[in-house]
Design a protein around this motif. Sequence first.
Motif, PDB file in Angstrom:
ATOM      1  N   LYS A 812      38.906  50.987  33.463  1.00  0.00           N
ATOM      2  CA  LYS A 812      39.166  50.546  34.828  1.00  0.00           C
ATOM      3  C   LYS A 812      38.055  50.915  35.794  1.00  0.00           C
ATOM      4  CE  LYS A 812      44.190  50.859  34.403  1.00  0.00           C
ATOM      5  NZ  LYS A 812      44.418  49.449  34.256  1.00  0.00           N
ATOM      6  N   ILE A 941      45.166  52.686  47.824  1.00  0.00           N
ATOM      7  CA  ILE A 941      45.914  52.635  46.571  1.00  0.00           C
ATOM      8  C   ILE A 941      46.746  53.895  46.443  1.00  0.00           C
ATOM      9  CG2 ILE A 941      45.702  52.656  44.056  1.00  0.00           C
ATOM     10  CD1 ILE A 941      43.388  50.901  44.168  1.00  0.00           C
ATOM     11  N   ASP A1011      48.375  44.155  44.429  1.00  0.00           N
ATOM     12  CA  ASP A1011      48.373  44.188  42.968  1.00  0.00           C
ATOM     13  C   ASP A1011      49.455  43.325  42.355  1.00  0.00           C
ATOM     14  OD1 ASP A1011      50.180  46.080  44.164  1.00  0.00           O
ATOM     15  OD2 ASP A1011      50.567  46.866  42.172  1.00  0.00           O
ATOM     16  N   VAL A1015      45.422  38.179  39.395  1.00  0.00           N
ATOM     17  CA  VAL A1015      44.082  38.636  39.750  1.00  0.00           C
ATOM     18  C   VAL A1015      43.257  37.512  40.356  1.00  0.00           C
ATOM     19  CG1 VAL A1015      41.930  39.576  38.827  1.00  0.00           C
ATOM     20  CG2 VAL A1015      44.125  40.459  38.027  1.00  0.00           C
ATOM     21  N   THR A1018      43.814  37.290  44.213  1.00  0.00           N
ATOM     22  CA  THR A1018      43.123  38.263  45.056  1.00  0.00           C
ATOM     23  C   THR A1018      41.608  38.138  44.936  1.00  0.00           C
ATOM     24  OG1 THR A1018      43.461  39.852  43.250  1.00  0.00           O
ATOM     25  CG2 THR A1018      44.990  39.941  45.089  1.00  0.00           C
ATOM     26  N   ALA A1066      47.820  48.563  47.849  1.00  0.00           N
ATOM     27  CA  ALA A1066      48.231  48.288  46.471  1.00  0.00           C
ATOM     28  C   ALA A1066      48.788  49.550  45.845  1.00  0.00           C
ATOM     29  CB  ALA A1066      47.051  47.778  45.649  1.00  0.00           C
ATOM     30  N   PRO A1069      47.262  51.620  39.560  1.00  0.00           N
ATOM     31  CA  PRO A1069      47.287  50.821  38.332  1.00  0.00           C
ATOM     32  C   PRO A1069      48.070  51.510  37.239  1.00  0.00           C
ATOM     33  CG  PRO A1069      45.159  51.904  38.587  1.00  0.00           C
ATOM     34  CD  PRO A1069      45.925  52.180  39.849  1.00  0.00           C
ATOM     35  N   GLY A1075      51.664  46.260  37.934  1.00  0.00           N
ATOM     36  CA  GLY A1075      50.888  45.314  38.723  1.00  0.00           C
ATOM     37  C   GLY A1075      49.683  44.826  37.940  1.00  0.00           C
ATOM     38  N   ASN A1076      48.901  43.987  38.566  1.00  0.00           N
ATOM     39  CA  ASN A1076      47.712  43.449  37.916  1.00  0.00           C
ATOM     40  C   ASN A1076      46.497  44.317  38.236  1.00  0.00           C
ATOM     41  OD1 ASN A1076      48.761  40.820  36.767  1.00  0.00           O
ATOM     42  ND2 ASN A1076      49.323  40.552  38.908  1.00  0.00           N
ATOM     43  N   ASP A1077      45.606  44.422  37.288  1.00  0.00           N
ATOM     44  CA  ASP A1077      44.438  45.279  37.443  1.00  0.00           C
ATOM     45  C   ASP A1077      43.357  44.528  38.219  1.00  0.00           C
ATOM     46  OD1 ASP A1077      42.577  47.277  37.244  1.00  0.00           O
ATOM     47  OD2 ASP A1077      41.953  46.749  35.220  1.00  0.00           O
ATOM     48  N   PHE A1078      43.626  44.298  39.502  1.00  0.00           N
ATOM     49  CA  PHE A1078      42.654  43.578  40.324  1.00  0.00           C
ATOM     50  C   PHE A1078      41.475  44.477  40.697  1.00  0.00           C
ATOM     51  CE2 PHE A1078      44.883  45.982  43.435  1.00  0.00           C
ATOM     52  CZ  PHE A1078      44.027  46.115  44.519  1.00  0.00           C
ATOM     53  N   TYR A1079      41.659  45.798  40.580  1.00  0.00           N
ATOM     54  CA  TYR A1079      40.595  46.705  41.015  1.00  0.00           C
ATOM     55  C   TYR A1079      39.328  46.504  40.195  1.00  0.00           C
ATOM     56  CZ  TYR A1079      38.159  50.934  42.418  1.00  0.00           C
ATOM     57  OH  TYR A1079      37.215  51.797  42.908  1.00  0.00           O
TER      58      TYR A1079
END
Length: 1581
Positions: A812, A941, A1011, A1015, A1018, A1066, A1069, A1075-1079
Motif C-alpha cells: 500500500k 484517514i 474509500d 477506485v 475517486t 476516508a 484501509p 473499503g477500496n484501496d484508493f490510497y
Amino acid sequence: MAPRKTPTGDAAPNSAQSQSAVRRLQHISSTLNPATHKRAGEEKDLASKTQLTTTTLRIGSVSAQINLVPRWPEKVPVEVTVDLEKQDILESLQWMIKKDMLGQDIFLLGGPGPLRRHLALTFCALLQREHEYIVLHRDTSAESDLKQRREITRDERSSPSSDASSGLGGIRLKAEWCDAAAVTAAIEGRVLILEGVEKCELNVLPVLNNLLENREVNLEDGRHLVNPSFYDNLLQSGKTRAELDAWKLVRVSPDFRVIALGIPVPPYRGNPLDPPFRSRFQVRWVDGWGIGGSRLAQSLVVKAKWSVPGNADSVKNVMRDVVYLMETIRFSAKIDDPISASGSTSNLLPPFPQISLPTLLAITTMFPEECTFGYSSSLIERIFPYPGLSGGMNRDQTDAWIGYLTQFKMIPAVAAPPKAARRPSVAPTPPATAAQASPSDVVEPAGLESVRRMQAAAKNAKAAAEAAAVRKDFDHFVASMRRNARRSAYEVVHVRRADDMRLAARGGATVAGPKVVLTFRARNSGDRSTLPLEVLVPAGPAPALVPTSTADGFSSIARGGDGKLFVDMPRFRDAVTRMAQAHALGMDFCVVGPRGSGKSTALRRFAAMLGYDAGYTETVHCYKEMTARDLLQRRGTRRDGSTYWENSNLVTSAIEGKLCVLDGIEMLEGGTLASLQRLTQDREIPLPDGSWLTSLANFQAIQTKTGLTPHELITVRNVIPIHPSFRLVAMASTPLNPNSTGTLNENLPWLTEEVVNMFHFVVWGQMERLEEEEIVASVTRCPQGPMSQLFDFAQRLRFIGDDEGQGASLSKSAALSTRQLIRIGRRLTDHEDEDLYRAINRACLGPFLPLPAKQTLEGLLAEVNIKEKVLRKDIGKPYSSQNRLHIGDVSVPIYVIPPEDPEGSALVPRVPTTFFDNDLHTLVMREMAIDFNGGEHLLLIGNQGVGKNRLTDRFLELLNRPREYIQLHRDTTVQALMVQPTVENGVIFYKDSPLVRAVKTGRVLVVDEADKAPVYITSVLKSLAENGEMNLSDGRKIRPLSAAGTGAVRENDIIVHKDFRLILLANRPGYPFLGNDFYSQIGDVFATHAVDNPDEESELELLAQMAPEILKGRLRRLVGVFAELRQAFDDGLVSYPFSLRELINVVKHMRKFPDEALDSVLRNVFDFDVTRKEYHELLMRILDKHDVPKRELRIGPNALEGNKPLQEKPQLVLEYDGPEPAIELPDHEGVDDGDEEHKGGNQFQGGGGGTSSPGQGGKSGPHRLNKGGETVFQIAEQLKNQVSDEIRSAALDNARDGLMKRLQEINMSGQEAAQYKDLYDSVRNEVQQLRVVLEGVEAKQRERVWLKNQTEGELDDRKLIDGLTGEHAIYKRRGEEKPEYGAPQKKPKRLKFVFDLSGSMYRFNGVDGRLSRSLETAVMIMEALQTLGHKYKYDISGHSGDSDNIPLVDAERPPQNEMDRLKVVRAMLSHAQFTGSGDNTLPATKQAIQDISQEDADDWVVIVLSDANLRRYGIAPKDFGKVLTSDSKVTCVALFIGTLEDEAQRLSAELPPGRAFIAMQGSDIPRIIREIFASTIAASS
C-alpha cells in the motif's frame, strides 16, 4: 465546434458543379424524408443521364467491372494501404473478388493489427466501392448502433420566425428515425466493414443474421428491407412502385456486401463467434508484418521495401536483425514441447506488432543514428514495449529476451543464468535470408539439445547453486540495461517558429498552419562537426519554448509556461526527444511508466516546446465507466428540446489541431481504447452522428474528386478534415510491484496486442536516486542532512520488495513518490522542528499498516537512523488574533470571503455543539494548517468515529472557509460527481454539483467516505487536485488558473478558483472496513493525515469537558474499558474497532439519564454482539478489571435466554398522562382482571401468569402481560427448575440420539468425539475470529459492478436523451460483470501450512506446550477453512527427522468432518512421538514454496510452524531467511510456537522483517495469522 445541422437548401451552383449540386439536394431530401427515399435505380439526377465510365480490374484469371463514377465519392477509400507487389496480398484480393462475384459476405481473420482493415479498404479502393465502417465494442447497441436510432429534430415546416431561445417558441418537434451504417450500406449498395467482432457482447450481432442470410430486416420506423429479387418479382407481377412504397418495402441493393474483421479467440481475448453468425461468412486467414502502420510509414514501405533497406549499412543490419528476431520469436511459439503438450509457456514472448517493420523503417530513415550500437534495443522498445515495462515480462521471458538481444549483438554479451523452463527459447543462427528460415531449420535441433542440457542441469546440484549465485547479478544487469537503453541517439537542441513556411501536402499542394523547425543533434557526433538534423513539423499556436542548452548528463533549472519550477534533467530531455521524433514522423505515442515518475512533467515540457501550451492541450481523463462513444461524442438537447451531438475533447482537438492527452488508459477496457485504431493508424474515423473525420490529405483528394468546396464537404457531406497539428498522446501507469511470474494479462490487462499496434511507445522508468535528489533539492532547498536520510529510507523502501520479498507487506505504500518526497522536503525546509519520522509515517500510513509491514517500516527507519522526536502534546487551544489563526507555533491567515460569493458566509460550517478541544485533535489541526496554507489538498484517514468530520468542520470554521460537501458510496458514478441532470419540459438541463460550485467560487469541497466508492471514481479527482483539470459530463471543462486569458479557453469552460481546496475523508484501509484501496492510486496527490482515537488522557479530557457533572473516576473507568477493547481489535481478538463515537454516545446517555445503571447504558454499544459467544470471556474480564458492573449485560452462552429479574427493580407500566391516542391494543380473550395467583388451567392471561399463559410471573408463559395494579408474584427459582422428569428425559434422549446418529455417519466413537471436542473447545473463539478475517477478504471479491444498457433497473444519467428519443435500454443495474472470454480467471488463494513434527516437539511439550499448540492450531485452521473452500485452497504437511514432506491434508480432498480432522491430529501426534532425531525445516520449506508456486492462484502463502530449535541442528538464521524469501510471489513466514530460553526471540530478530512471529500462547496464533493475511491477501484483493 457548433452543432452541425443539415440545411434545407444551398445557393444555386455554377455550371461546373451542377451534377454535384443536384446530388446534394437529393441527399438532403432523402435525409429529411427517409420513408419516401427512392432507390438508387430511380435517381433522376444529372449523373444518371450521363454515360458511366467503367473499367475492368484483373488479378490473375479473375476480373471485375469497376464503376469509375461512384455516387458518393467521399465514401470510397482514397489510397491503397498495402503492398500490391506481394503475392499473399494479391491472392487475398483475388479471393475477395471471387467472393464478391458469388454474392458472399467475407470474414478476414488474423492477428491484431491494421492489415485486415487495410486489405478491406484496399478492396474498396481498387473496385471503387463505397463503404460504411462500424467499430464494435462492449457497449455496441444492437438497435441504435447497428440498425436505427431516434433523434428529436426540428420540423422545418414550422414558423421560421420562431425563436428557439424562448422555449419551444412555436417550433414543432418530431421524433425521427435515422438509419445506422448497416442499414445505409444495405440500401445504397455499399460495403459494410465490421471491425472488432470478437469485442461485441454476445447476442448483439445476431440482429444482422437475417440481413446477412436473406438480405431482409425489419426497421423500427416501420420499413422493411427486402431481398432485391423478391422486390423485383413483385414489380414483375404487376405491383407498382407506389404500392410497394405504401407497404414500406425498401429494396436492398444487390451490391451490398459485408466484410467482418476479427481475431481468433482463443488465443486472443474476446468473445467466441456465435455459430449462426459465423456460418453466414466465408473466411480467410491473413497475417504479416510488411504492411500496416501509419500513412507515412506505409509510404516509406512501398518506396523502400523493408526487406532491402536502401539506407546506410547500419540501417540494413538493424532491419535484418529485427527480421531474424521477429521470426525467431514467432517460430519459438510454434515449437511442440518435447515433454508434453501442456508444457510450460512462461518464457514465450508476445508477438511483434504488425506495424513493427514499417515503423522502424520510418524512424531509421529519418533518424539513422538510432541504428548505432547501444541504441538499437531502445529503438525496438518503441514498437515492442514489453521488456522495459514493470509487469511487461515475467522473469523467464526477460531471460529469453536478453538472450535474443545478446545473440543478435544488440546489447553487450552477459552471462545469463541457466534457464529452468522446459520449453526452449533459444535464438537460432540467422539464415542467409529471411525467406530461407523455417521452423525445422531454425528451431528443432537447437531446441532439443537445449532441453537435454536443461534437464541435466536441473539434476546437477552444483549447476543449481551456480544458477542461484548469478541470479542477483543478472537481475541487476537487466535493471541497468533497462535504464540505460532507453536513451535516444539524438537530442532536441533548438526549436524555432516557421509560420511563414507552408507544409507540403499530397499532390504538391500546401497547407498553412502553425509549424516549428526542430533541430536534432546526434549524441555520437564527437566534436559536433556532424551537421544537425532539422525537421519541419506541425505545431500548436502558442509560443514555442526553446530547450535549455546544456551538456549531456547535466541538469538546468527552468520555469515552464504555467509558472512552475522545472528541473530540466537528461531523462526529461531524452523522453522529450523521443516524443518529438514520434511527432515528426506523424505518429501518435503512448507514454508508459510507474506512477509518480514524472511522465506528466515530461509531457508538459514537450507540449511547451511544440506550442501546445497555454490551453492548447486537451486532457481526457479516463475512467472505468467510459465507453467508446464517450471518447468521441455525447448527445445533448437544445433549449427547444431537439437533440444534437456534441464533440468530445478528442474530436475537438482533432479538428482544431490541439494535443489531446488520454490520461489513465490503464483504467479503460482494452476494447474501448482499440475503438480508436482507425484514428491512430489511418487518421480516419466515423463519428456517432454520421459525420466522418479524415486526414487533410484525404480531404483534399476528396475535394478534387467531387469538385465540392471545403465548406460544402463539411456542411453537406459531413466530411471533416483533421488538422495536421493534431496528435493523440496516451498515458498509462504500470504497477510498482507486479507479479514477477504473472502473465501480461494479469499485470497489464489494458496492453493488448491491438493497443501495441496503435502507438509509438515512450517507455519511462522510475527515477534514479541522484535524479530525485536533484529535483527535491532544487525545488525545496531542503537541508542536506535530513534529505540524505529521507532518500536513504526511500531507496530501501522501494527495493525491499525485490531484495527481500517484502513487496506484499508494504504494497500500500511501497514507494514514496517524487511528489511525496517534495512535500516532505518542503516541510523540512519551512519548519525546522519538523519530525522526519512522523512525516514518513504520515506518507506511508504507518499507524494503519499491518503488523508485518509496520515491523518492516520500523526496521528501515532504524537502519537509516531516523528516530522519533519527543512530541510536545500540550500546545494550547487554537485562537484568533489580528485576522490570523494560531495553532501552537503555526500561524495562518483567516479567510476573507470574496464579495462575488454572497452565499459563502452561510456555508461556513458551524459546529452544532461545542467543540471539545483535546491535545490530539489540536496537533492534527496544526499539521493540517501547515499543508493547507502551503496550497496542498488534504486527506484525513482513520477509523470510524474518531472525529474526522467534526475535526474538519472545526478547522474550516476557525479559518472562516465556506464548505461544499459530497458523500460517496458504492453506487456513486462519475457523472454524479460532476453534474446533476434534470428534465424540464422535455429538455435536459445540467445543474452544477457541489464539486463544480466549489471550483467556481473557491470553496472547500469535503468528500466524505472517499474509500467507499470504486477506485476509478475517486481517481477522477486526481487530475483536479494535481493539474486543476477535469472534463465534465455535460461537455464543459474545468481548466487550471494558468489557462485563463488564453485563446484555447471556450465560453463555457470553468477556471479553477485560486482558493479552491479538496479535503477527502476516508476510513483506514483493510479489514474490517472493506473499503477500496484508493490510497495507492491517488494518495500521493494529497497531504495525508492519520486521525486516530485520542490517547487515554486526551479522551478523558474531552469527556470531562463534555460532561463535567459525571465523576471523573467513572469516566476514567469507561476510557480504560474502551482502550482495552481497541487493543483487543489490534490483537485480532475482536472484529470491531470501538471508537470515540461509541464512548461519546454512552456519556451522552449518562448525562441525560443519570440514574440509569452503567451496565444498562453499556448495552447500547455491546448488544450488537449479543450472539457472539467468543466475546463473553474477554468482555467480562475487561469489565471486571475496570470495576464496571455487568448485571444487565447479555453477552455470553445465555445471551438469548433473558436476564434474571431483580425483585428490587421496579416494573414498567405503559400509561398516558393525557388523552390516549387512537390506537388499538391487542384483544385477548379470557382476561383475568383479578389479582390472584394462577393455579393452573392455562386459561387466563394477566395476573401473575402461569406455566404457559402470559402474565407478570409464571414458569414459562409465552410473554409477559401487565394489566396494571395487580400484585407481582415472583415465582421462586426452584419452581422454575421443577420441570418434569418426563420432559427433561425426552429432551436429553433427543439430543443423545442426534449425537449418536452424527457419530455413526462419520464413523466416530464417543471417546473420539470427546477427544476432538476438547481440542475444538480450546480454539473455539479463535476459529470464529479467523473465519471472520477470511470472510472479510472474501466479501471484497464479491462486490458487483454497474451493468449498462439494461432494459430495467435504475435510470442511467448518460442515457437520458436516449430515453427521450424512445430507446429502451437506458437503465443500469448492479450485477456481476461477465468476464471477457480469455480474460484472467478469478483464482483461489493458495495456502500451505508446514508443521514441525520433529522429536523436540514431543519432548518439550511438557515444558511449554508446543505440540499441543500445534495440534490446536491445525484444528483451528481446518475448522476456519471448512466453509470457504470455494475461495481458499489449502493443504497441510509436516516435517521431522525422518522426512521433509509428510502429507497430512490434501489440497484436493480437505477433511470434511470431525473424524477426518481428528485423524489429521492423530497423525501429527504419532509422527512427533515416533520420529527419529534430526530437523528438515529448510528442505521442507523449500519444497513447500516450490510446490505452491507451480499452481495457478491469486495469492500464495506458506506458514511454517516450528519450535525455534534450529541452532541445535546447525541451521543458521541467514540460511533460513534466504529460503523464506526465495520466491518473490510467495509470502512465506515462520511461526515459532516453542522455544528454549530466548532462542525464538533471537532467531526472529535475525530473520528478514515481517518474516517471523512468536506465539507462546494459543490465543496469539489467530492474531498473527490475521496480520499475515491482512498484509498479503487483503492487500492484493
